[in-house]
Design an enzyme around this catalytic site. Structure first.
Site, short mmCIF file in Angstrom:
data_model
loop_
_atom_site.label_atom_id
_atom_site.label_comp_id
_atom_site.label_asym_id
_atom_site.label_seq_id
_atom_site.Cartn_x
_atom_site.Cartn_y
_atom_site.Cartn_z
CB CYS A 273 -0.92 0.00 1.22
SG CYS A 273 -1.92 1.51 1.36
CB CYS B 14 -3.52 5.57 5.70
SG CYS B 14 -4.74 4.47 6.48
CG ASN C 194 -22.45 -12.20 15.86
OD1 ASN C 194 -21.28 -12.10 16.22
ND2 ASN C 194 -22.86 -11.80 14.67
CB CYS D 102 -15.47 -9.40 16.88
SG CYS D 102 -16.29 -8.26 18.03
#
Length: 374
Positions: free
Chosen positions: A3, A11, A306, A333
């Site tokens: 990138c 970034c 979830n 997550c």
């Protein structure tokens, strides 16, 4: 993944980009094993890998610059816009929409919001792409002042970007670090974006959440369906159900499924999908998952959870421990909060686990475990 924005230090969002992808997967798997195995033993299935780039279905673009030269990307620490329209996390089809949207910002005179001075109108442009290539475009504005210009120039946008089937304005008057406000004004005839996931069509309304990686989300729902079917429940709760991804995938004739979600927009999306599929045994309701469980007259055979990163918490974990629920499918997550929840329900042991790399180039992931009672 290479990138040029990262290389130029414009970034640094992809914090693991310098780590080879195989090493990223291995590190995430090791982290999950370290936290979950003490509650097992766990049969860990092979990780679900992702494409290393071009996997994001949603672009959350902070708007900077000027009305004649807007930037779409992020803001630097000083509030100056950094243009990331060619970020390699987005597929080429999504990247192609961003110059058109920048041109529309100029045409409709949507003055970028300047964070240091708190002036301007347009804070974010949010774009979601469906598997069919259709787009939902949302303009996050400080006020309703620009709405007449949005409506006036909308025909131009729809002609220049015909894949934009849902266009809306979100009003965020407060000066705070959030992405959107409560009020949404849908400007197109269509109000939902159809997401074809496996054999289920999910409908997304502008304020509905959906996983950012479509291919890995599809794998997650397939795994959930397989594990639920293996348990053979007659009744299922899908808590924190979002737009109904798990609930609609595990629905079967004669199996009662209930989905609970705090977002009324997500529930409306789930109900539309259910009605399209003709699933008479599936019900959705807006509400708090813990309050719903604690107030229920009886427990189901199986519960799917979830939750957000904080996990399900001690109250719901305690209820699951005492409820007699036979099986739980827990999609997380954050393996650290998953481990805390597992500690609070020792009778429900993790039997199988699988890592899904929802977020390559970062330390984030999804992990799903199948729990059953001793």
């Amino acid at each position: 993944m290479q990138c040029h924005h990262y290389d130029a230090a414009r970034c640094r969002s992809c914090t693991w980009i310098e780590l080879p992808y195989a090493d990223q997967l291995a590190a995430k798997q090791e982290r999950c094993r370290e936290l979950v195995d003490p509650f097992g033993p766990v049969d860990w299935l092979p990780a679900v890998a992702s494409a290393e780039q071009g996997f994001r279905n949603k672009a959350k673009m902070a708007v900077g610059g000027t009305v004649d030269a807007p930037t779409l990307g992020i803001l630097d620490p000083g509030g100056v816009g950094v243009d990331l329209r060619d970020c390699p996390l987005y597929p080429a089809s999504l990247q192609a929409a961003l110059p058109v949207l920048a041109e529309f910002v100029t045409l409709a005179r949507l003055v970028p919001y300047d964070v240091p001075t708190r002036r301007g109108e347009l804070k974010y442009v949010l774009v979601t792409e469906s598997p069919d290539g259709e787009l939902m475009v949302r303009f996050v504005l400080r006020s309703s002042e620009a709405l007449p210009r949005l409506r006036k120039h909308l025909p131009w946008l729809l002609a220049a970007l015909p894949r934009a089937v849902v266009v809306s304005a979100n009003l965020l008057p407060e000066h705070k670090a959030v992405l959107e406000g409560e009020q949404e004004v849908v400007l197109t005839e269509r109000a939902t974006l159809r997401m074809r996931i496996n054999d289920v069509d999910l409908h997304l309304r502008p304020q509905s959440f959906f996983q950012t990686n479509t291919a890995v989300a599809a794998a997650l729902y397939r795994i959930g369906r397989e594990w639920v079917d293996a348990a053979g429940p007659r009744s299922v709760w899908d808590l924190y159900c979002g737009v109904g991804g798990f609930a609609l995938h595990v629905a079967r004739p004669g199996r009662a499924v209930v989905g609970i979600e705090t977002s009324t927009e997500a529930v409306a999306s789930a109900e539309q999908s259910r009605d399209d599929l003709g699933l008479a045994d599936v019900r959705f309701a807006a509400g708090d998952a813990t309050a719903f469980a604690l107030g229920a007259a009886a427990a189901p055979d199986l519960v799917v959870v979830n939750p957000p990163r904080r996990g399900i918490g001690p109250a719901l974990a305690g209820w699951l421990e005492e409820s007699g629920v036979r099986d739980v499918v827990y999609s997380s997550c954050n393996a650290a909060s998953l481990a805390r929840d597992l500690a609070a329900m020792p009778s429900l042991r993790p039997r199988r686990g699988r890592l899904l790399d929802m977020f390559p180039q970062t330390g984030h992931y999804e992990v799903v475990v199948a729990l059953s009672r001793d």
